[in-house]
Design a protein around this motif. Structure first.
Motif, PDB file in Angstrom:
ATOM      1  N   VAL A 138       0.950  -1.213  -0.025  1.00  0.00           N
ATOM      2  CA  VAL A 138       0.038  -0.067  -0.049  1.00  0.00           C
ATOM      3  C   VAL A 138       0.792   1.382   0.068  1.00  0.00           C
ATOM      4  N   THR A 139       0.645   2.157  -0.936  1.00  0.00           N
ATOM      5  CA  THR A 139       1.441   3.411  -1.056  1.00  0.00           C
ATOM      6  C   THR A 139       0.785   4.763  -0.492  1.00  0.00           C
ATOM      7  N   ARG A 140      -0.622   4.425  -0.445  1.00  0.00           N
ATOM      8  CA  ARG A 140      -1.485   5.819   0.038  1.00  0.00           C
ATOM      9  C   ARG A 140      -2.551   4.934   0.573  1.00  0.00           C
ATOM     10  N   VAL A 141      -2.984   5.826   1.824  1.00  0.00           N
ATOM     11  CA  VAL A 141      -4.270   5.408   2.253  1.00  0.00           C
ATOM     12  C   VAL A 141      -5.109   6.759   2.306  1.00  0.00           C
ATOM     13  N   GLY A 142      -6.459   6.506   1.836  1.00  0.00           N
ATOM     14  CA  GLY A 142      -7.527   7.584   2.100  1.00  0.00           C
ATOM     15  C   GLY A 142      -8.395   7.320   3.197  1.00  0.00           C
ATOM     16  N   VAL A 143      -8.648   7.999   4.114  1.00  0.00           N
ATOM     17  CA  VAL A 143      -9.649   7.589   5.333  1.00  0.00           C
ATOM     18  C   VAL A 143     -10.583   8.672   5.377  1.00  0.00           C
ATOM     19  N   THR A 144     -11.771   8.298   5.241  1.00  0.00           N
ATOM     20  CA  THR A 144     -12.999   9.180   5.714  1.00  0.00           C
ATOM     21  C   THR A 144     -13.689   8.651   6.873  1.00  0.00           C
ATOM     22  N   LEU A 145     -13.789   9.538   7.915  1.00  0.00           N
ATOM     23  CA  LEU A 145     -14.584   8.973   9.221  1.00  0.00           C
ATOM     24  C   LEU A 145     -15.903   9.879   9.381  1.00  0.00           C
TER      25      LEU A 145
END
Length: 124
Positions: free
Chosen positions: A93-100
């Motif tokens: 994994v090179t990037r993580v997008g997190v929506t909370l």
């Protein structure tokens, strides 16, 4: 041929005791999250083997554990902890997008939810 892409987990609902206000820590509330993982999917698109990709079932287990391991006062801090855990556990994994989201925030007014969206990129 390139097959880089994204793995996504949408609307994962978890109950936890996060928030700035004391009653949030005492009573808890439901949270909803979306995760987007950028990774190279070339090998798994050819091999059709789970070992060549990121197992999203394992990601769900990991983020559920991290999200409930301690109390976060801010969604931003929770998002960073989730991204850090994913990036540490999954080198592909090179990037993580997190929506909370908080679907029922303890603030006056009528709204569907409040929340944040943050992107974290692996440092080389």
């Amino acid at each position: 041929m390139s097959a880089t892409g994204q793995i996504f987990i949408e609307a994962l609902d978890l109950y936890a005791y996060h928030g700035h206000f004391a009653e949030e820590g005492r009573l808890g509330q439901r949270f909803s999250m979306d995760l987007v993982l950028d990774c190279d999917l070339r090998a798994s698109s050819v091999s059709d083997d789970l070992e060549d990709t990121v197992d999203y079932g394992a990601v769900v287990a990991l983020v559920s554990k991290v999200f409930s391991a301690r109390r976060f006062r801010l969604l931003e801090a929770a998002a960073r902890a989730l991204a850090d855990a994913i990036l540490e556990a999954y080198p592909k994994v090179t990037r993580v997008g997190v929506t909370l989201r908080k679907p029922a925030p303890p603030i006056p007014g009528r709204m569907e939810s409040v929340g944040i969206r943050l992107d974290f990129t692996r440092e080389r």
